[in-house]
Write an enzyme that holds these catalytic residues in place. Structure first.
Site, PDB file in Angstrom:
ATOM      1  N   LYS A 111       0.815  -1.218   0.000  1.00 48.92           N
ATOM      2  CA  LYS A 111       0.000   0.000   0.000  1.00 48.92           C
ATOM      3  C   LYS A 111       0.847   1.266   0.000  1.00 48.92           C
ATOM      4  O   LYS A 111       0.477   2.269  -0.585  1.00 48.92           O
ATOM      5  CB  LYS A 111      -0.902   0.038   1.238  1.00 48.92           C
ATOM      6  N   LYS A 194      -4.899  -8.745  -7.678  1.00 44.18           N
ATOM      7  CA  LYS A 194      -6.129  -9.073  -6.957  1.00 44.18           C
ATOM      8  C   LYS A 194      -7.276  -8.147  -7.388  1.00 44.18           C
ATOM      9  O   LYS A 194      -7.039  -6.958  -7.600  1.00 44.18           O
ATOM     10  CB  LYS A 194      -5.815  -8.876  -5.466  1.00 44.18           C
ATOM     11  N   LYS A 197     -11.234  -2.943  -4.604  1.00 44.13           N
ATOM     12  CA  LYS A 197     -12.082  -1.751  -4.670  1.00 44.13           C
ATOM     13  C   LYS A 197     -11.280  -0.567  -5.180  1.00 44.13           C
ATOM     14  O   LYS A 197     -11.835   0.392  -5.690  1.00 44.13           O
ATOM     15  CB  LYS A 197     -12.558  -1.381  -3.258  1.00 44.13           C
TER      16      LYS A 197
HETATM   17  P1  TYM Z   1     -11.510  -6.027   3.050  1.00 40.45           P
HETATM   18  O1  TYM Z   1     -12.584  -5.037   3.272  1.00 40.45           O
HETATM   19  O2  TYM Z   1     -10.323  -5.639   2.210  1.00 40.45           O
HETATM   20  O3  TYM Z   1     -12.084  -7.349   2.403  1.00 40.45           O
HETATM   21  C1  TYM Z   1     -13.181  -8.017   3.009  1.00 40.45           C
HETATM   22  C2  TYM Z   1     -13.085  -9.512   2.779  1.00 40.45           C
HETATM   23  O4  TYM Z   1     -13.047  -9.805   1.367  1.00 40.45           O
HETATM   24  C3  TYM Z   1     -11.926 -10.620   1.072  1.00 40.45           C
HETATM   25  N1  TYM Z   1     -11.424 -10.253  -0.262  1.00 40.45           N
HETATM   26  C4  TYM Z   1     -11.224 -11.114  -1.265  1.00 40.45           C
HETATM   27  N2  TYM Z   1     -11.401 -12.448  -1.351  1.00 40.45           N
HETATM   28  C5  TYM Z   1     -11.116 -13.043  -2.541  1.00 40.45           C
HETATM   29  N3  TYM Z   1     -10.643 -12.372  -3.635  1.00 40.45           N
HETATM   30  C6  TYM Z   1     -10.456 -11.037  -3.577  1.00 40.45           C
HETATM   31  N4  TYM Z   1     -10.023 -10.375  -4.653  1.00 40.45           N
HETATM   32  C7  TYM Z   1     -10.739 -10.345  -2.358  1.00 40.45           C
HETATM   33  N5  TYM Z   1     -10.676  -9.048  -1.971  1.00 40.45           N
HETATM   34  C8  TYM Z   1     -11.098  -9.010  -0.686  1.00 40.45           C
HETATM   35  C9  TYM Z   1     -10.914 -10.295   2.158  1.00 40.45           C
HETATM   36  O5  TYM Z   1      -9.977 -11.338   2.325  1.00 40.45           O
HETATM   37  C10 TYM Z   1     -11.800 -10.124   3.366  1.00 40.45           C
HETATM   38  O6  TYM Z   1     -12.109 -11.372   3.947  1.00 40.45           O
HETATM   39  N6  TYM Z   1      -8.686  -6.346   7.135  1.00 40.45           N
HETATM   40  C11 TYM Z   1      -9.928  -6.836   6.557  1.00 40.45           C
HETATM   41  C12 TYM Z   1     -11.149  -6.459   7.381  1.00 40.45           C
HETATM   42  C13 TYM Z   1     -11.080  -6.836   8.817  1.00 40.45           C
HETATM   43  C14 TYM Z   1     -11.225  -8.138   9.357  1.00 40.45           C
HETATM   44  C15 TYM Z   1     -11.117  -7.991  10.762  1.00 40.45           C
HETATM   45  C16 TYM Z   1     -11.412  -9.381   8.790  1.00 40.45           C
HETATM   46  C17 TYM Z   1     -10.906  -5.984   9.860  1.00 40.45           C
HETATM   47  N7  TYM Z   1     -10.916  -6.674  11.030  1.00 40.45           N
HETATM   48  C18 TYM Z   1     -11.171  -9.081  11.614  1.00 40.45           C
HETATM   49  C19 TYM Z   1     -11.504 -10.478   9.652  1.00 40.45           C
HETATM   50  C20 TYM Z   1     -11.381 -10.329  11.033  1.00 40.45           C
HETATM   51  C21 TYM Z   1     -10.041  -6.230   5.178  1.00 40.45           C
HETATM   52  O7  TYM Z   1      -9.310  -5.372   4.804  1.00 40.45           O
HETATM   53  O8  TYM Z   1     -11.053  -6.641   4.466  1.00 40.45           O
END
Ligand code: TYM
Length: 294
Positions: A111, A194, A197
């Protein structure tokens, strides 16, 4: 009963990666676990956000959880900032987290690139807040996509360090649940990146709010290679492998069966079938509900 904690950031539109990699699995897990699903707005402010947009996005992600099948009678759904323990525990856990562990986090490096000095302490400590989310509820299992694996390993390390320091099994070591053929959905424009968003081109992703025309167009324009047959070779044919993985996740069919069915057909027939599946399964219509303001 075992307890699940997971979350999504309220930044930008939810996409097919979020759905297939995370939210769709949560829907099934509700039957066998106590589930807590959070909209992680404190994580979102690790990069600048417009306050009104963040409030609206938090409501929209909450609506998306429900539209995708999370049942608020079965599972707990809430915004992270409504419960102060997340920020408080993050501080305490931060006092047990060596900087060397945080320096290994690849997502921070990706990032920030060469501009790590300009990044906030919040962005650097992002994985500690994530550990606090999970450990604060003594969650035993965490269903996420592949990209969160390293953060979950860190959460386990922090729980272990805390337990050793106080010489008791205070926090269970949370198990990652990274399941199915869609743990890492790639961009439709570049099969080595990947789906996310933040990628500039909207053609790189299927948003959960896309209508049937948009889904059809995006799959039709999705990058593929020039080979005449469809084979599953993830090391060589990144884009083709990604489309097969999406098809497998949506249809429930194995990759072998998909290759058998489409192997000698051309890409336009495969993409058309894929678009039809996505239009059927992506919960876009249910997401058209207007999310009312406060
Ligand atoms: P975030 O908002 O980036 O993504 C949310 C969830 O979607 C999954 N994901 C994907 N899975 C497959 N292919 C992709 N291209 C893809 N892009 C996103 C992510 O793996 C995630 O499961 N840090 C986390 C949010 C978070 C969290 C937590 C998760 C905060 N606290 C505690 C679990 C437990 C995040 O950035 O998610």
């Amino acid at each position: 009963m075992n307890r699940i904690f997971s979350g999504v950031q309220p930044t930008g539109n939810l996409h097919l990666g979020n759905y297939l990699g995370a939210i769709r699995n949560w829907v099934e897990l509700q039957h066998s676990y106590n589930c807590i699903f959070c909209v992680v707005d404190l994580h979102a402010i690790t990069v600048p956000q417009k306050p009104e947009e963040l409030v609206q996005a938090t409501r929209e992600v909450t609506a998306a959880y429900i539209a995708c099948g999370i049942d608020p009678k079965k599972s707990i759904i809430f915004p992270q900032s409504a419960v102060s323990i997340h920020a408080e525990l993050s501080w305490i856990l931060g006092c047990h987290t060596p900087l060397g562990w945080l320096n290994r986090m690849t997502q921070f490096k990706e990032k920030t690139g060469k501009h790590a000095d300009k990044a906030s302490l919040g962005l650097y400590g992002y994985p500690v807040l994530m550990a606090a989310d999970i450990l604060g509820y003594r969650a035993t299992h965490v269903p996420v996509g592949e990209d969160q694996k390293q953060h979950l390993e860190l959460a386990r390390d922090i729980a272990g360090a805390f337990n050793r320091f106080y010489n008791q099994d205070y926090f269970p070591l949370p198990e990652p649940l990274i399941q199915g053929p869609a743990t890492r959905i790639m961009s439709l424009r570049d099969g080595t990146k990947k789906m996310s968003k933040s990628e500039e081109s909207d053609y790189s992703r299927i948003n959960l709010t896309d209508n049937a025309e948009a889904i059809e167009l995006k799959f039709r324009k999705a990058k593929s290679d020039a080979l005449p047959t469809i084979t599953y070779e993830p090391e060589k044919r990144h884009e083709t492998a990604n489309l097969i993985n999406i098809y497998a996740a949506l249809s429930g069919n194995s990759r072998e069966k998909i290759v058998e069915e489409f192997g000698d057909k051309n890409f336009s027939a495969f993409k058309k079938a894929l678009a039809e599946l996505a239009i059927f399964f992506v919960p876009s219509r249910r997401l058209m509900i207007r999310v009312a303001g406060p």
